[in-house]
Write an enzyme that holds these catalytic residues in place. Sequence first.
Site, PDB file in Angstrom:
ATOM      1  N   LYS A 111      28.152  23.203  40.113  1.00  0.00           N
ATOM      2  CA  LYS A 111      29.399  22.958  39.369  1.00  0.00           C
ATOM      3  C   LYS A 111      29.254  23.405  37.914  1.00  0.00           C
ATOM      4  O   LYS A 111      30.184  23.961  37.322  1.00  0.00           O
ATOM      5  CB  LYS A 111      29.759  21.473  39.458  1.00  0.00           C
ATOM      6  CG  LYS A 111      30.158  21.058  40.878  1.00  0.00           C
ATOM      7  CD  LYS A 111      30.148  19.557  41.054  1.00  0.00           C
ATOM      8  CE  LYS A 111      30.621  19.141  42.429  1.00  0.00           C
ATOM      9  NZ  LYS A 111      30.340  17.741  42.746  1.00  0.00           N
TER      10      LYS A 111
ATOM     11  N   GLU B 279      40.087  24.671  42.103  1.00  0.00           N
ATOM     12  CA  GLU B 279      40.126  23.449  41.286  1.00  0.00           C
ATOM     13  C   GLU B 279      39.279  22.333  41.899  1.00  0.00           C
ATOM     14  O   GLU B 279      38.630  21.553  41.201  1.00  0.00           O
ATOM     15  CB  GLU B 279      41.580  22.968  41.134  1.00  0.00           C
ATOM     16  CG  GLU B 279      41.740  21.750  40.256  1.00  0.00           C
ATOM     17  CD  GLU B 279      41.358  21.996  38.804  1.00  0.00           C
ATOM     18  OE1 GLU B 279      42.070  22.728  38.121  1.00  0.00           O
ATOM     19  OE2 GLU B 279      40.315  21.461  38.362  1.00  0.00           O
TER      20      GLU B 279
HETATM   21  N1  HSE Z   1      29.094  15.725  47.183  1.00  0.00           N
HETATM   22  C1  HSE Z   1      29.906  15.924  46.025  1.00  0.00           C
HETATM   23  C2  HSE Z   1      29.711  14.761  45.080  1.00  0.00           C
HETATM   24  C3  HSE Z   1      31.342  16.042  46.424  1.00  0.00           C
HETATM   25  O1  HSE Z   1      29.178  13.728  45.481  1.00  0.00           O
HETATM   26  O2  HSE Z   1      30.088  14.893  43.917  1.00  0.00           O
HETATM   27  C4  HSE Z   1      32.253  16.423  45.282  1.00  0.00           C
HETATM   28  O3  HSE Z   1      32.021  17.744  44.912  1.00  0.00           O
END
Ligand code: HSE
Length: 441
Positions: A207, A131
């Site tokens: 992502k 998650e």
């Molecule tokens: N480095 C990532 C960001 C951390 O700034 O979104 C969260 O996944």
Amino acid sequence: MSDALGIALVGCGTVGGGVAEVLLRHRERLAQRAGRPLQLRHIVVRHLHKPREPFIPRELLTTDFYGVVLQDPNVHVVVELVGGTTVAREFVLAALAAGKHVVTANKALLAEAGPEIFEAARRAERTVCFEAAVAGGIPIIRALGESLAANQITAIQGILNGTSNYILTAMAERGLPYEEALREAQQHGYAEADPTLDVDGSDAAHKLAILAQIAFGVIARPADITRQGIDQLHPMDIRFAHELGYTIKLLAEAWTRNTTPPEGPRGVALHVAPVLLRHTDLLAQVRGAHNAIAVYGDIVGETLYQGPGAGRGPTASSVLADLIDLAVGRAQRTFAVARLWSNTDRGFVLDPPEQVHSRFYLRLLVADKPGVLADIARILAQHTISISSVVQHEAPENGGQLVPLVIVTHYAATGYFLDAVTQINRLSTVAAPAVYYSMGD
Ligand code: HSE
Ligand code: NDP
């Protein structure tokens, strides 16, 4: 209460420290929510003698993952919070092979090695929870995989990198230079160990690959996702966008398309790029390290999820939710049914992003003389691209001969637009390569 769920944390930095703190300070609350105690048994770090926060019990610290964690039969879950794709991959695969469940926040690892890791988990009859890997504290994995499970998702549009959004907000609202804004994001603990991944669009692409796997069943390798980050964004474009009524956001997008014949596989185009959004758009109003994701489902319509997308507390919150789900036994059941990163055909194939239609913002540096605008307009017209608006400010009286020219187009296929840009760049009156972004409406 039944037996404790034994936990080994691997990594005790920004996120690991946050997870340890909640596990140690909120034992009773967690035990009540999970129906059994969550027991932190080991914390694996790289530097044993580095100063740690005072609540970290030194006796839990070790550098020996293989000798201590894997040999402890009372460790049921390994929480990987190391980052990167080398050591982390080895830890995760070894944990699964040793019969431990895995919780990870490592989106780079899942995007690169998802098929291998999930196959290893299924072989070992263990569960991988993640998650925290997408959008920090926002429960988007559960929303997509569980709450919207009856829907066919048709599109996803998200601000998925907190660091980039923090930088864009600081540049637009406080006029901060890019480097200073990045430094602030790093000080807050939002950035990756290698912040290039944040600002060049890679982290958002990782992502997006995870969301696309859940929503469409497509296995998108990082290289399959075209991306452009904010590292080359010029403050001038933030100002022009503002003048036109738009805010620039780094968006990760998945758009589906019906193919012909209709019974064939449907296409889904995945890409990450700065996009101009109207100031009134809800995504345009997402500030700082917050993330937001608009998800369109065929039954539910449009849904929007917003919240803190990076940092210690929000990410720890998602890791703890996974640990509670494992303790309750929910995660194991969902994992078994979802068969993520397997070869299950869900009727989608990856589409080239050239197919996507959009309006475009095009900024050129041109010679301030007759016929220049006409030449550019002709090339756009030859590509059946219609102009929606033009902005050119008067050159300063004693300034040079070059002026920025901004053109906003009506909807056009990305492929046609890119062909037109190639031709425009060849004009002798165009002094620098064109800068262009798509527009969110
Ligand atoms: N480095 C990532 C960001 C951390 O700034 O979104 C969260 O996944
Ligand atoms: P940090 O760099 O703050 O922490 C990394 C930790 O891993 C440190 O404790 C370090 O040990 C330990 N470590 C590194 N290499 C090894 C090794 N070979 N063996 C054992 N331990 C090792 O990272 P973050 O907490 O920021 O990120 C961790 C993960 O979470 C990454 O995958 C990141 O992408 C992800 N994530 C991060 C978010 C954030 O906002 N920071 C948000 C969402 C996800 P030591 O302390 O001794 O140096």
